[in-house]
Design an enzyme around this catalytic site. Structure first.
Site, PDB file in Angstrom:
ATOM      1  N   ASP A  59       0.864  -1.175   0.000  1.00  0.00           N
ATOM      2  CA  ASP A  59       0.000   0.000   0.000  1.00  0.00           C
ATOM      3  C   ASP A  59       0.900   1.224   0.000  1.00  0.00           C
ATOM      4  O   ASP A  59       1.633   1.468   0.962  1.00  0.00           O
ATOM      5  CB  ASP A  59      -0.894  -0.011   1.246  1.00  0.00           C
ATOM      6  CG  ASP A  59      -1.845   1.184   1.307  1.00  0.00           C
ATOM      7  OD1 ASP A  59      -1.729   2.098   0.460  1.00  0.00           O
ATOM      8  OD2 ASP A  59      -2.698   1.202   2.217  1.00  0.00           O
ATOM      9  N   SER A 138       2.442  11.566 -16.122  1.00  0.00           N
ATOM     10  CA  SER A 138       1.361  11.893 -17.038  1.00  0.00           C
ATOM     11  C   SER A 138       1.771  13.139 -17.799  1.00  0.00           C
ATOM     12  O   SER A 138       2.650  13.898 -17.350  1.00  0.00           O
ATOM     13  CB  SER A 138       0.078  12.171 -16.233  1.00  0.00           C
ATOM     14  OG  SER A 138      -0.901  12.814 -17.016  1.00  0.00           O
ATOM     15  N   TYR A 151      -4.564  16.730  -9.109  1.00  0.00           N
ATOM     16  CA  TYR A 151      -3.871  15.606  -9.753  1.00  0.00           C
ATOM     17  C   TYR A 151      -2.608  16.108 -10.455  1.00  0.00           C
ATOM     18  O   TYR A 151      -1.525  15.539 -10.290  1.00  0.00           O
ATOM     19  CB  TYR A 151      -4.810  14.934 -10.755  1.00  0.00           C
ATOM     20  CG  TYR A 151      -4.168  13.856 -11.584  1.00  0.00           C
ATOM     21  CD1 TYR A 151      -3.937  12.589 -11.052  1.00  0.00           C
ATOM     22  CD2 TYR A 151      -3.790  14.098 -12.909  1.00  0.00           C
ATOM     23  CE1 TYR A 151      -3.343  11.590 -11.817  1.00  0.00           C
ATOM     24  CE2 TYR A 151      -3.197  13.103 -13.676  1.00  0.00           C
ATOM     25  CZ  TYR A 151      -2.977  11.861 -13.125  1.00  0.00           C
ATOM     26  OH  TYR A 151      -2.377  10.879 -13.883  1.00  0.00           O
ATOM     27  N   LYS A 155       1.419  15.280  -9.794  1.00  0.00           N
ATOM     28  CA  LYS A 155       2.296  14.758 -10.846  1.00  0.00           C
ATOM     29  C   LYS A 155       3.450  15.730 -11.132  1.00  0.00           C
ATOM     30  O   LYS A 155       4.579  15.296 -11.401  1.00  0.00           O
ATOM     31  CB  LYS A 155       1.491  14.482 -12.116  1.00  0.00           C
ATOM     32  CG  LYS A 155       0.486  13.336 -11.980  1.00  0.00           C
ATOM     33  CD  LYS A 155       1.174  12.007 -11.684  1.00  0.00           C
ATOM     34  CE  LYS A 155       0.216  10.835 -11.737  1.00  0.00           C
ATOM     35  NZ  LYS A 155       0.873   9.549 -11.440  1.00  0.00           N
TER      36      LYS A 155
END
Length: 285
Positions: A59, A138, A151, A155
């Site tokens: 995890d 990304s 998000y 990143k």
């Protein structure tokens, strides 16, 4: 001897494809995921293709879980040659709508998870004098996008973290660092983002609604078109594997022509990031 690779987030999507493809190509694969109840797809692939893959719990939000997994691998095979930080989660919500718990969660999964796993394997790679850490980010790690600010911020953080490590750990200890930057991926990851909007309150009737509706409509249209935006998980996995096999890997690489075009204004001066890494090292070290 086969290279030992630890991959996070292998229950679906890119992580699942990576585990299977790398095992097929002779890597010793330790495939990890938070919830082993979601391992059925991977287990079936292992049976169908007679693959040598060990599935372990990990995890990325739990330091002890990461430590236990890494120590089990080291005890078993005495090294980790490649770490692929693939686990991540999408998040679409405006700054005004997101609460602090949600912001902390998306940052923790997408950024701190990478830091925790990297921190756990670095001592072993440093002792070995070699290694390769590949962080799957990304195009959102290079270019901010609407409704994706948290998000993208996470990143972006991974990108800065990875670039910084590469400037001094790579030349000093022989450990390579790479960023792989996909565009859209046709997988459960993309579907989960829309599900997440609904699960966290859906689309609220306010000033943002018309813009959000336009964003979602355009996203759905792009997914249904054939414009080269969306890749399969297998296609992205192939790019990651090519980076893993490269003896002199790039700092960063995009996974498609569309991703290259989308980020071109940010990357055209130094597409691989290698020149910037050298310049920083020369200027500061």
């Amino acid at each position: 001897m086969s290279k030992v690779v630890l991959i996070t987030g292998t229950s679906t999507g890119v992580g699942l494809s990576l585990a299977v493809k790398m095992a097929e190509q002779g890597f010793k694969v330790f495939a990890t995921m938070r919830n082993l109840a979601k391992a059925e797809k991977l287990k079936q692939q292992i049976i169908d293709k007679n693959l040598s893959i060990e599935i372990l719990p990990l995890d990325v939000q739990d330091t002890q879980s990461i430590h236990d997994c890494v120590e089990k691998i080291i005890s078993s095979v005495n090294r980790i040659d490649i770490l692929i930080n693939n686990a991540g989660a999408g998040f679409i919500k405006t700054t005004e709508h997101a609460n602090e718990e949600e912001i902390n969660w998306v940052t923790d999964v997408n950024y701190m998870g990478v830091v925790r796993c990297t921190k756990a394997v670095l001592p072993h790679m440093r002792e070995a004098g070699s290694g390769h850490i590949i962080n799957v980010t990304s195009v959102g790690g290079l270019v901010g996008q609407p409704f994706n600010e948290f998000y993208c911020a996470a990143k972006f953080a991974v990108e800065g973290y990875t670039e910084s490590l590469a400037t001094y750990i790579q030349p000093t200890f022989g450990i390579h660092f790479s960023l792989v930057e996909p565009g859209g991926i046709s997988s459960e990851f993309a579907n989960s983002v829309l599900q997440q909007i609904e699960s966290t309150g859906g689309m609220k009737e306010d000033d943002y609604l018309p813009v959000l509706q336009k964003y979602i409509s355009n996203a759905q249209s792009r997914a249904a078109s054939d414009e080269g935006i969306y890749q399969s998980s297998e296609q992205v996995a192939d790019v990651i594997i090519s980076v893993a096999k490269n003896p002199q890997p790039p700092i960063r690489t995009r996974t498609s022509d569309w991703a290259e075009s989308f980020t071109q204004l940010k990357t055209q001066a130094d597409p691989t990031g290698i020149e910037q890494q050298k310049r920083v090292a020369q200027s500061i070290l």
